[in-house]
Design a protein around this motif. Structure first.
Motif, PDB file in Angstrom:
ATOM      1  N   ILE A   1      -8.376   6.565   9.114  1.00  0.00           N
ATOM      2  CA  ILE A   1      -8.489   6.249   7.904  1.00  0.00           C
ATOM      3  C   ILE A   1      -8.713   7.175   7.012  1.00  0.00           C
ATOM      4  O   ILE A   1      -9.118   6.934   5.844  1.00  0.00           O
ATOM      5  CB  ILE A   1      -9.792   5.042   8.137  1.00  0.00           C
ATOM      6  N   GLN A   2      -9.174   8.462   6.997  1.00  0.00           N
ATOM      7  CA  GLN A   2      -9.532   9.249   5.783  1.00  0.00           C
ATOM      8  C   GLN A   2      -8.898   9.071   4.900  1.00  0.00           C
ATOM      9  O   GLN A   2      -9.541   9.251   3.718  1.00  0.00           O
ATOM     10  CB  GLN A   2     -10.399  10.552   6.698  1.00  0.00           C
ATOM     11  N   PRO A   3      -7.555   9.515   5.227  1.00  0.00           N
ATOM     12  CA  PRO A   3      -6.154  10.228   4.216  1.00  0.00           C
ATOM     13  C   PRO A   3      -6.967   8.407   2.658  1.00  0.00           C
ATOM     14  O   PRO A   3      -6.695   8.840   2.298  1.00  0.00           O
ATOM     15  CB  PRO A   3      -5.060  10.044   4.604  1.00  0.00           C
ATOM     16  N   ILE A   4      -6.879   7.584   4.067  1.00  0.00           N
ATOM     17  CA  ILE A   4      -6.116   5.690   2.710  1.00  0.00           C
ATOM     18  C   ILE A   4      -7.531   5.665   2.103  1.00  0.00           C
ATOM     19  O   ILE A   4      -7.698   5.181   1.041  1.00  0.00           O
ATOM     20  CB  ILE A   4      -6.400   5.703   4.322  1.00  0.00           C
TER      21      ILE A   4
ATOM     22  N   LEU B   1      -8.372   5.717  -1.918  1.00  0.00           N
ATOM     23  CA  LEU B   1      -8.199   4.348  -2.354  1.00  0.00           C
ATOM     24  C   LEU B   1      -9.110   5.012  -3.605  1.00  0.00           C
ATOM     25  O   LEU B   1      -9.519   4.032  -4.320  1.00  0.00           O
ATOM     26  CB  LEU B   1      -9.116   3.329  -1.925  1.00  0.00           C
ATOM     27  N   LYS B   2     -10.450   5.577  -3.271  1.00  0.00           N
ATOM     28  CA  LYS B   2     -11.466   5.927  -3.982  1.00  0.00           C
ATOM     29  C   LYS B   2     -10.335   7.080  -5.152  1.00  0.00           C
ATOM     30  O   LYS B   2     -11.286   6.782  -6.369  1.00  0.00           O
ATOM     31  CB  LYS B   2     -11.926   7.256  -3.386  1.00  0.00           C
ATOM     32  N   ASN B   3      -9.348   8.142  -4.661  1.00  0.00           N
ATOM     33  CA  ASN B   3      -8.962   8.344  -5.847  1.00  0.00           C
ATOM     34  C   ASN B   3      -8.562   7.149  -7.707  1.00  0.00           C
ATOM     35  O   ASN B   3      -8.415   7.342  -8.150  1.00  0.00           O
ATOM     36  CB  ASN B   3      -8.023   9.663  -5.653  1.00  0.00           C
TER      37      ASN B   3
ATOM     38  N   THR C   1       1.300  -1.694   0.191  1.00  0.00           N
ATOM     39  CA  THR C   1      -0.421  -0.318  -0.227  1.00  0.00           C
ATOM     40  C   THR C   1       0.838   1.142  -0.066  1.00  0.00           C
ATOM     41  O   THR C   1       2.010   1.464   0.016  1.00  0.00           O
ATOM     42  CB  THR C   1      -0.961   0.463   1.150  1.00  0.00           C
ATOM     43  N   LYS C   2       0.359   2.587  -0.042  1.00  0.00           N
ATOM     44  CA  LYS C   2       0.775   4.057  -0.329  1.00  0.00           C
ATOM     45  C   LYS C   2       1.014   4.382   1.142  1.00  0.00           C
ATOM     46  O   LYS C   2       0.840   5.471   1.063  1.00  0.00           O
ATOM     47  CB  LYS C   2       0.782   4.364  -1.611  1.00  0.00           C
ATOM     48  N   ILE C   3       0.529   3.189   2.362  1.00  0.00           N
ATOM     49  CA  ILE C   3       0.413   4.499   3.176  1.00  0.00           C
ATOM     50  C   ILE C   3       2.601   4.433   3.599  1.00  0.00           C
ATOM     51  O   ILE C   3       2.964   3.472   4.320  1.00  0.00           O
ATOM     52  CB  ILE C   3      -0.252   3.164   4.606  1.00  0.00           C
ATOM     53  N   ASN C   4       2.588   6.044   4.332  1.00  0.00           N
ATOM     54  CA  ASN C   4       3.264   6.272   4.475  1.00  0.00           C
ATOM     55  C   ASN C   4       3.468   5.322   5.950  1.00  0.00           C
ATOM     56  O   ASN C   4       2.666   5.483   6.645  1.00  0.00           O
ATOM     57  CB  ASN C   4       4.177   7.589   4.786  1.00  0.00           C
ATOM     58  N   THR C   5       4.875   5.307   6.306  1.00  0.00           N
ATOM     59  CA  THR C   5       5.182   5.518   8.809  1.00  0.00           C
ATOM     60  C   THR C   5       4.534   5.979   8.980  1.00  0.00           C
ATOM     61  O   THR C   5       3.616   5.556  10.503  1.00  0.00           O
ATOM     62  CB  THR C   5       6.896   5.484   8.520  1.00  0.00           C
ATOM     63  N   GLY C   6       4.452   7.529   9.212  1.00  0.00           N
ATOM     64  CA  GLY C   6       3.351   8.253  10.506  1.00  0.00           C
ATOM     65  C   GLY C   6       1.966   7.640  10.566  1.00  0.00           C
ATOM     66  O   GLY C   6       1.218   7.709  11.412  1.00  0.00           O
TER      67      GLY C   6
END
Length: 108
Positions: free
Chosen positions: A92-95, A99-101, A37-42
């Protein structure tokens, strides 16, 4: 039934809500670690903190009940739960937006 459990032990509803969240929390954690996933460590740290914030309550509750009156414990637990659920939303909102984009770009 009909609220007896909440009336007798007001914190029971919090524990029921918290324990039903166990499997989704483990699934989300595993998915965030395993999948590319494109989730950063923060963001990952924020997700873990938000979703595991309720875990200490299981061990803390007996001590709180022993030293505080039940209505104070109930207030404390509901405040804690409000903070945890708010953190879960904001983690969760940014993820979800990503995903939506991503999904919208694939359709085009």
């Amino acid at each position: 039934i009909n609220g007896y459990l909440s009336l007798k032990r007001p914190a029971a509803d919090i524990f029921i809500a918290g324990t039903t969240q166990t499997f989704p929390t483990i699934y989300l954690t595993a998915a965030a670690i395993i999948h590319d996933t494109k989730i950063n460590t923060g963001q990952l740290i924020q997700i873990f903190a938000a979703f595991y914030l309720n875990a200490p309550l299981l061990f803390l509750y007996p001590h709180l009940v022993h030293y505080l009156e039940l209505h104070h414990v109930n207030c404390f637990l509901h405040c804690w739960l409000t903070v945890a659920w708010s953190m879960q939303y904001f983690s969760i909102q940014p993820i979800v937006s990503q995903l939506k984009n991503t999904g919208a770009n694939k359709v085009k």
